[in-house]
Design an enzyme around this catalytic site. Structure first.
Site, PDB file in Angstrom:
ATOM      1  N   TYR A 119       0.888  -1.276  -0.254  1.00 41.83           N
ATOM      2  CA  TYR A 119       0.327  -0.074  -0.087  1.00 41.83           C
ATOM      3  C   TYR A 119       1.048   1.530   0.232  1.00 41.83           C
ATOM      4  O   TYR A 119       0.710   1.930  -1.259  1.00 41.83           O
ATOM      5  CB  TYR A 119      -1.186   0.387   0.811  1.00 41.83           C
ATOM      6  CG  TYR A 119      -2.367   0.815   0.940  1.00 41.83           C
ATOM      7  CD1 TYR A 119      -3.270   1.270   1.086  1.00 41.83           C
ATOM      8  CD2 TYR A 119      -1.539   2.023   2.483  1.00 41.83           C
ATOM      9  CE1 TYR A 119      -3.529   2.248   1.031  1.00 41.83           C
ATOM     10  CE2 TYR A 119      -2.427   3.271   2.703  1.00 41.83           C
ATOM     11  CZ  TYR A 119      -4.062   3.032   1.501  1.00 41.83           C
ATOM     12  OH  TYR A 119      -4.671   3.985   2.115  1.00 41.83           O
ATOM     13  N   ASP A 153     -12.323   7.979   4.593  1.00 40.35           N
ATOM     14  CA  ASP A 153     -11.425   7.996   4.946  1.00 40.35           C
ATOM     15  C   ASP A 153     -11.415   9.474   4.737  1.00 40.35           C
ATOM     16  O   ASP A 153     -11.099  10.179   3.829  1.00 40.35           O
ATOM     17  CB  ASP A 153      -9.528   7.865   4.369  1.00 40.35           C
ATOM     18  CG  ASP A 153      -8.555   8.213   4.314  1.00 40.35           C
ATOM     19  OD1 ASP A 153      -8.460   9.386   5.355  1.00 40.35           O
ATOM     20  OD2 ASP A 153      -8.389   8.244   3.611  1.00 40.35           O
ATOM     21  N   ASP A 183      -4.175   3.967   9.721  1.00 41.11           N
ATOM     22  CA  ASP A 183      -5.414   3.244   9.282  1.00 41.11           C
ATOM     23  C   ASP A 183      -5.340   1.468   9.974  1.00 41.11           C
ATOM     24  O   ASP A 183      -4.779   1.365  10.382  1.00 41.11           O
ATOM     25  CB  ASP A 183      -5.053   3.165   8.000  1.00 41.11           C
ATOM     26  CG  ASP A 183      -5.034   3.862   7.415  1.00 41.11           C
ATOM     27  OD1 ASP A 183      -6.088   4.976   6.843  1.00 41.11           O
ATOM     28  OD2 ASP A 183      -4.488   3.716   5.907  1.00 41.11           O
TER      29      ASP A 183
END
Lengths: 118, 118
Positions: free
Chosen positions: B13, B37, B94
């Protein structure tokens, strides 16, 4: 609720460990809260079960220190920290979700074997 | 799925941003994945919407760097990082949740105004 309230709650949580003060835990969590630590294990449901869980941690002399700023988003706060307990360091990320009254209604702790060191 | 797979996925990622490689994003996320997000804002649902979202980030030249180890627990991985974009630094946490096939099926990003600096 405000970010300031959520950040203060996280700081109170760290302080609860430093003081071994279960009264602070009872201030932080809602009566119907859940605690999953680590994620994927049995969930502690309700303030009585949660208090017993933290009394165990306090008895083991666990100490927390934040390793970055608290991240507030939506009704949540996420934060990274180290736990020092029983000669080990464990690197953890917690996510708190807050209810409308400003109490933590869900706590999830993310850590695994890879995050434990001597 | 293994912790090693989840940690590799997080590294992929970060690499996707460095390379601006939407193909890596398509490898990482399930077709039916959701991306929130930051948490509390509209959810991007499905790989087409998610790809469009990341193409926007790549267009803005966002760069990620991890600020601690990936925490794996249950079917999830949580990680703290900095985003450098448009002259700003944003400190984010995250949480990825994985499906049985090892794809990310839910991404939630925790950050707020307090986490943005110049």
């Amino acid at each position: 609720m405000s970010s300031a309230h959520r950040i203060a709650t996280v700081n109170k949580y760290v302080e609860a460990f430093a003081r071994k003060d279960i009264g602070l835990i009872r201030q932080i969590f809602a009566d119907n809260a859940t605690v999953e630590d680590p994620v994927g294990t049995d969930v502690h449901k309700g303030i009585a079960a949660i208090s017993a869980f933290y009394e165990g941690s306090f008895g083991a002399d666990a100490r927390l220190s934040l390793t970055g700023p608290v991240r507030c988003a939506g009704n949540a706060a996420a934060f990274a920290f180290e736990v020092h307990v029983a000669g080990m360091k464990i690197e953890v990320i917690d996510v708190f979700e807050f209810d409308a009254a400003g109490k933590v209604v869900s706590m999830k702790a993310y850590w695994g074997q890879e995050n434990i060191s001597q």
